[in-house]
Design a protein around this motif. Structure first.
Motif, PDB file in Angstrom:
ATOM      1  N   MET A  55      45.032  -7.118  20.970  1.00 32.22           N
ATOM      2  CA  MET A  55      45.169  -8.071  22.064  1.00 32.22           C
ATOM      3  C   MET A  55      45.790  -9.383  21.590  1.00 32.22           C
ATOM      4  SD  MET A  55      43.414 -10.909  23.493  1.00 32.22           S
ATOM      5  CE  MET A  55      41.648 -10.741  23.300  1.00 32.22           C
ATOM      6  N   VAL A  56      45.370  -9.878  20.440  1.00 28.02           N
ATOM      7  CA  VAL A  56      45.952 -11.116  19.909  1.00 28.02           C
ATOM      8  C   VAL A  56      47.428 -10.916  19.595  1.00 28.02           C
ATOM      9  CG1 VAL A  56      45.896 -12.760  17.994  1.00 28.02           C
ATOM     10  CG2 VAL A  56      43.756 -11.971  19.017  1.00 28.02           C
ATOM     11  N   ALA A  57      47.768  -9.779  18.989  1.00 22.62           N
ATOM     12  CA  ALA A  57      49.174  -9.500  18.686  1.00 22.62           C
ATOM     13  C   ALA A  57      49.991  -9.345  19.959  1.00 22.62           C
ATOM     14  CB  ALA A  57      49.282  -8.239  17.828  1.00 22.62           C
ATOM     15  N   ARG A  58      49.434  -8.677  20.958  1.00 21.13           N
ATOM     16  CA  ARG A  58      50.130  -8.506  22.230  1.00 21.13           C
ATOM     17  C   ARG A  58      50.397  -9.850  22.884  1.00 21.13           C
ATOM     18  NH1 ARG A  58      53.474  -5.491  23.868  1.00 21.13           N
ATOM     19  NH2 ARG A  58      52.261  -3.630  23.393  1.00 21.13           N
ATOM     20  N   CYS A  59      49.468 -10.802  22.734  1.00 17.70           N
ATOM     21  CA  CYS A  59      49.593 -12.127  23.352  1.00 17.70           C
ATOM     22  C   CYS A  59      50.163 -13.154  22.382  1.00 17.70           C
ATOM     23  CB  CYS A  59      48.234 -12.589  23.863  1.00 17.70           C
ATOM     24  SG  CYS A  59      47.483 -11.499  25.089  1.00 17.70           S
ATOM     25  N   HIS A  60      50.961 -12.709  21.413  1.00 15.85           N
ATOM     26  CA  HIS A  60      51.454 -13.632  20.388  1.00 15.85           C
ATOM     27  C   HIS A  60      52.264 -14.777  20.991  1.00 15.85           C
ATOM     28  CE1 HIS A  60      55.759 -12.446  20.350  1.00 15.85           C
ATOM     29  NE2 HIS A  60      55.280 -11.293  20.794  1.00 15.85           N
ATOM     30  N   THR A  61      52.965 -14.532  22.090  1.00 16.57           N
ATOM     31  CA  THR A  61      53.730 -15.599  22.737  1.00 16.57           C
ATOM     32  C   THR A  61      52.814 -16.734  23.153  1.00 16.57           C
ATOM     33  OG1 THR A  61      55.292 -13.956  23.582  1.00 16.57           O
ATOM     34  CG2 THR A  61      55.306 -16.119  24.633  1.00 16.57           C
ATOM     35  N   LEU A  62      51.658 -16.402  23.660  1.00 15.83           N
ATOM     36  CA  LEU A  62      50.671 -17.406  24.056  1.00 15.83           C
ATOM     37  C   LEU A  62      50.105 -18.118  22.839  1.00 15.83           C
ATOM     38  CD1 LEU A  62      48.615 -18.692  26.063  1.00 15.83           C
ATOM     39  CD2 LEU A  62      47.260 -16.609  25.827  1.00 15.83           C
ATOM     40  N   PHE A  63      49.744 -17.379  21.813  1.00 13.86           N
ATOM     41  CA  PHE A  63      49.131 -17.986  20.638  1.00 13.86           C
ATOM     42  C   PHE A  63      50.129 -18.836  19.851  1.00 13.86           C
ATOM     43  CE2 PHE A  63      45.896 -14.860  21.547  1.00 13.86           C
ATOM     44  CZ  PHE A  63      44.725 -15.479  21.142  1.00 13.86           C
ATOM     45  N   ASP A  64      51.389 -18.450  19.856  1.00 14.64           N
ATOM     46  CA  ASP A  64      52.387 -19.239  19.142  1.00 14.64           C
ATOM     47  C   ASP A  64      52.528 -20.638  19.720  1.00 14.64           C
ATOM     48  OD1 ASP A  64      52.944 -17.243  17.362  1.00 14.64           O
ATOM     49  OD2 ASP A  64      54.664 -16.452  18.460  1.00 14.64           O
ATOM     50  N   ARG A  65      52.187 -20.812  21.002  1.00 17.00           N
ATOM     51  CA  ARG A  65      52.264 -22.124  21.639  1.00 17.00           C
ATOM     52  C   ARG A  65      51.021 -22.959  21.384  1.00 17.00           C
ATOM     53  NH1 ARG A  65      56.768 -23.958  24.805  1.00 17.00           N
ATOM     54  NH2 ARG A  65      58.235 -22.219  24.812  1.00 17.00           N
ATOM     55  N   SER A  66      50.053 -22.408  20.663  1.00 15.52           N
ATOM     56  CA  SER A  66      48.822 -23.141  20.381  1.00 15.52           C
ATOM     57  C   SER A  66      48.473 -23.027  18.905  1.00 15.52           C
ATOM     58  CB  SER A  66      47.670 -22.601  21.240  1.00 15.52           C
ATOM     59  OG  SER A  66      46.465 -23.255  20.921  1.00 15.52           O
ATOM     60  N   PRO A  67      49.051 -23.889  18.069  1.00 18.03           N
ATOM     61  CA  PRO A  67      48.711 -23.856  16.639  1.00 18.03           C
ATOM     62  C   PRO A  67      47.211 -24.022  16.387  1.00 18.03           C
ATOM     63  CG  PRO A  67      50.619 -25.255  17.041  1.00 18.03           C
ATOM     64  CD  PRO A  67      50.072 -24.899  18.381  1.00 18.03           C
ATOM     65  N   TYR A  68      46.542 -24.781  17.250  1.00 16.26           N
ATOM     66  CA  TYR A  68      45.100 -24.966  17.078  1.00 16.26           C
ATOM     67  C   TYR A  68      44.367 -23.633  17.225  1.00 16.26           C
ATOM     68  CZ  TYR A  68      40.327 -26.582  17.889  1.00 16.26           C
ATOM     69  OH  TYR A  68      38.978 -26.767  17.814  1.00 16.26           O
ATOM     70  N   ALA A  69      44.717 -22.871  18.258  1.00 12.87           N
ATOM     71  CA  ALA A  69      44.075 -21.569  18.465  1.00 12.87           C
ATOM     72  C   ALA A  69      44.383 -20.625  17.308  1.00 12.87           C
ATOM     73  CB  ALA A  69      44.523 -20.961  19.783  1.00 12.87           C
TER      74      ALA A  69
END
Length: 683
Positions: free
Chosen positions: A275-289
């Motif tokens: 799930m984290v890999a699938r949502c990498h676009t979202l996580f890339d926009r949040s260095p804190y996360a």
């Protein structure tokens, strides 16, 4: 990449066939012969694996489309929101499907032998097929809501499988614990979906990720992406057993060993990483996360390794090893090295499934014994199990050229060169964990297969021949068939169990070849294969800055040296000088007991969370709300009804004089109303 939609209607067969197996075995399996039950389960698992292999050929060999999408009619359609029941296959999905269907099929074969004389044989295979159905839906889902359906479904199937021995309190409690702890994480997933709908008006991956890519930093308000990402991380920590929600996984070993291999080594626990890999676009926009993901992963990896070093139950050692290895995958995703995390997910599926199934073969040989202190000297008694498990141990220890070395080394390298300010510290934690992993896995190896035999001659309590399981004790206790009352020595497992071990051992040897980096004269095929999925990952691009091949080889040498050191210490402690470990533990008894008792985390949770919640529910909800308001309201309603009925029933007394009296009173009342009502109206 915009999806293309050719007519790949057979994609629906990947989840539907296991669901058909669940329906058949779940409804009429009790009346079917065991051979037919297992045949149904195997066929409904083999065909999806064949379809995935065909998809792999299309996308890899013939230059097929980067994304295959099959969309149904709208599933949910309300004002402002439409959700399709849609499946998508891209390169990431294909790897996950290969693991789920391929390794799942091997575990189904193993289960035919391992569960041969179990009560509820049909029920076990129905649950296995149900799990395969929901896991396939999770992986194939094209939107968050359908992924959540699969997410919850594997939680249900896991509960059923962990608690398969439902007459055992420990197994039933473990199933409930897994279910409840995962609900905590799933609450975070739900809140994340609510925020996604509010911000994007859609739950489709394509729509949400394209919207994120089109926004500038100034358009993001209130840290909404960070909030969504952190809520998704909460869900991932539950499903993938990370701090603070890892506590359910070790207890889940109460289920049958094939369940441990399927759910908690190869498939379900990797859903959070997927799930984290699938949502990498979202996580890339949040260095804190991303930083939170990396820290959680590193902390979980070394913490679980500390506990695994002193456990005595062979399956619990592997359980804490799984928690630790999942921490590696989280750490990789946290530094933006998503491909490295998926690579380790792939190799881990091979060698961890192998280790669990080999442990099941050891347990089978010893008639249900799981305590390593009661093993020893088994390498000559069960040679095929010994050699296959040896391959699994060497692979997870990170010793070249087996699969675990390449995937673990890639994570450590990407962590070291990442732009994360904590990259070097995370690398140190990862290397230390690698040494601890090597130590406790070779500890398991030496205690199980070497040294003097600590077991006694068992009756041939063979759950694949002349025995059934009783539901008592810490595991399923074998009870001999009275007609087979003669004693036999420890024996090797049947080939229905050994065959999957051999296949998984081969995969554990050659599986790392798909990710050999250029510095080691490879081509990093899995990294190139996943490029279309992670091509837009800014963090991943920053993490792959130009670094010398010499640095990569140097870091690899360090990790190998640490792994060999772990082996050497285990060799001294548990083979060369077997009293050394006990003497060392005696010097620091408090520290040893602390680790042996899992740092008392379960006790702390019980004291700070479980007990207060139980007191609250019993006193407030059970006493005031349920006992006072609910029961009180019911009692008041009942009392009022009884009071009114006692008055009304006097009218139906059966006494003629009473009826005449009531009639007279009624007539007088009517006359009074008419007279006084008329005068009031005229006035």
């Amino acid at each position: 990449m915009p999806p293309v939609s050719p007519h790949y209607d057979y994609l629906w067969l990947i989840p539907l066939l296991p669901f058909a197996g669940f329906l058949i075995n779940g409804t009429i399996g009790r009346k079917l012969p065991r051979t037919l039950v297992s045949a149904v389960a195997l066929i409904c698992t083999a065909f999806p694996a064949a379809i995935v292999a065909w998809l792999w050929i299309i996308m890899k060999a013939t230059g097929g489309p980067g994304v295959i999408q099959v969309v149904s009619q709208p599933w949910i359609q309300i004002t402002g929101l439409a959700v399709n029941f849609a499946f998508t296959v891209d390169h990431l999905t294909l790897i996950m499907l290969g693991i789920v269907t391929g390794v799942g099929f091997l575990i189904h074969i193993y289960s035919v032998g391992y569960m041969a004389h179990e009560e509820g044989y049909w029920r076990f295979f129905a649950y296995l097929n149900l799990f395969m159905f929901f896991m396939s839906v999770l992986v194939l889902a094209e939107n968050f809501l359908l992924m959540f359906v699969g997410w919850e479904g594997v939680g249900l199937a896991s509960y059923l499988l962990i608690g398969f021995y439902f007459k055992k309190d420990s197994a039933a409690n473990a199933g409930k614990k897994a279910f409840i702890v995962n609900r905590i994480g799933d609450f975070g997933f739900l809140l994340a979906m609510f925020l996604i709908v509010r911000e994007f008006g859609s739950l489709d991956f394509t729509h949400v990720f394209e919207a994120i890519n089109s926004w500038s930093w100034t358009q993001l308000h209130g840290g909404v992406l960070t909030a969504i990402a952190l809520l998704l991380v909460l869900g991932a920590t539950g499903k993938s057993a990370q701090i603070p929600l890892y506590i359910w996984l070790p207890d889940a070993m109460e289920g049958p060993t094939p369940v441990s291999a399927l759910i908690h080594a190869a498939t379900m626990v990797t859903a959070g990483i997927y799930m984290v890999a699938r949502c990498h676009t979202l996580f890339d926009r949040s260095p804190y996360a991303l930083g939170v993901v990396a820290i959680i992963g590193a902390a979980t990896a070394i913490f679980a390794a500390c506990i695994g070093m002193v456990q005595h139950d062979i399956k619990r050692v592997l359980a804490y090893s799984t928690v630790s290895q999942l921490g590696y995958m989280f750490m990789a995703c946290g530094v933006g090295a998503y491909a490295a995390g998926i690579f380790h997910l792939l190799t881990h599926a091979f060698f961890k499934a192998l280790l669990f199934l080999a442990a099941g073969s050891v347990i089978h040989a010893l008639s249900g014994e799981q305590d390593m202190r009661k093993m020893g000297g088994l390498r000559k008694r069960i040679p095929i199990t010994f050699w296959t498990m040896t391959i699994g141990v060497v692979a997870i220890a990170g010793i070249p050229p087996l699969a675990g070395f390449f995937s673990k080394d890639e994570i450590l390298y990407q962590t070291f060169i990442s732009p994360n300010p904590l990259g070097k510290l995370l690398w140190i934690v990862g290397v230390a964990t690698a040494g601890m992993t090597s130590f406790y896995m070779f500890r398991l190896w030496f205690k199980t297969f070497f040294g003097p035999e600590h077991f006694e001659a068992h009756a041939d309590l063979h759950d694949h021949g002349a025995a059934v399981h009783a539901y008592s004790g810490s595991h399923a206790v074998m009870v001999a068939d009275p007609e087979e009352n003669h004693a036999h020595s420890v024996h090797e497992s049947p080939w229905s169990m050994l065959g999957p071990l051999v296949v998984l051992a081969i995969l554990s040897v050659i599986g790392g070849s798909v990710g050999v980096p250029a510095a080691m004269w490879g081509h990093d095929e899995i990294g190139h294969f996943l490029d279309p999925v992670f091509a837009n990952s800014a963090t991943a691009e920053a993490a792959t800055t130009a670094a010398s091949h010499g640095l990569e080889l140097g870091l690899a040498a360090v990790s190998v040296l640490v792994a060999v050191t772990g082996f050497y210490i285990a060799y001294i402690f548990y083979y060369k000088k077997p009293r050394t470990a006990a003497a060392l533990a005696a010097r620091a008894p408090a520290l040893y007991r602390l680790a042996e008792n899992k740092f008392y985390i379960d006790e702390i949770y019980n004291a700070l969370v479980v007990t207060p919640l139980l007191m609250f529910t019993r006193l407030f909800l059970g006493g005031l709300v349920d006992g006072g308001i609910v029961n009180g309201a019911g009692a008041a309603a009942g009392g009022t009804t009884r009071g009114l009925s006692s008055l009304v029933r006097r009218v139906q007394s059966g006494n003629i004089r009473s009826y005449a009296g009531w009639l007279a009173i009624g007539a007088a009342a009517v006359l009074l109303v008419m007279i006084f009502g008329r005068s009031i109206w005229l006035h």
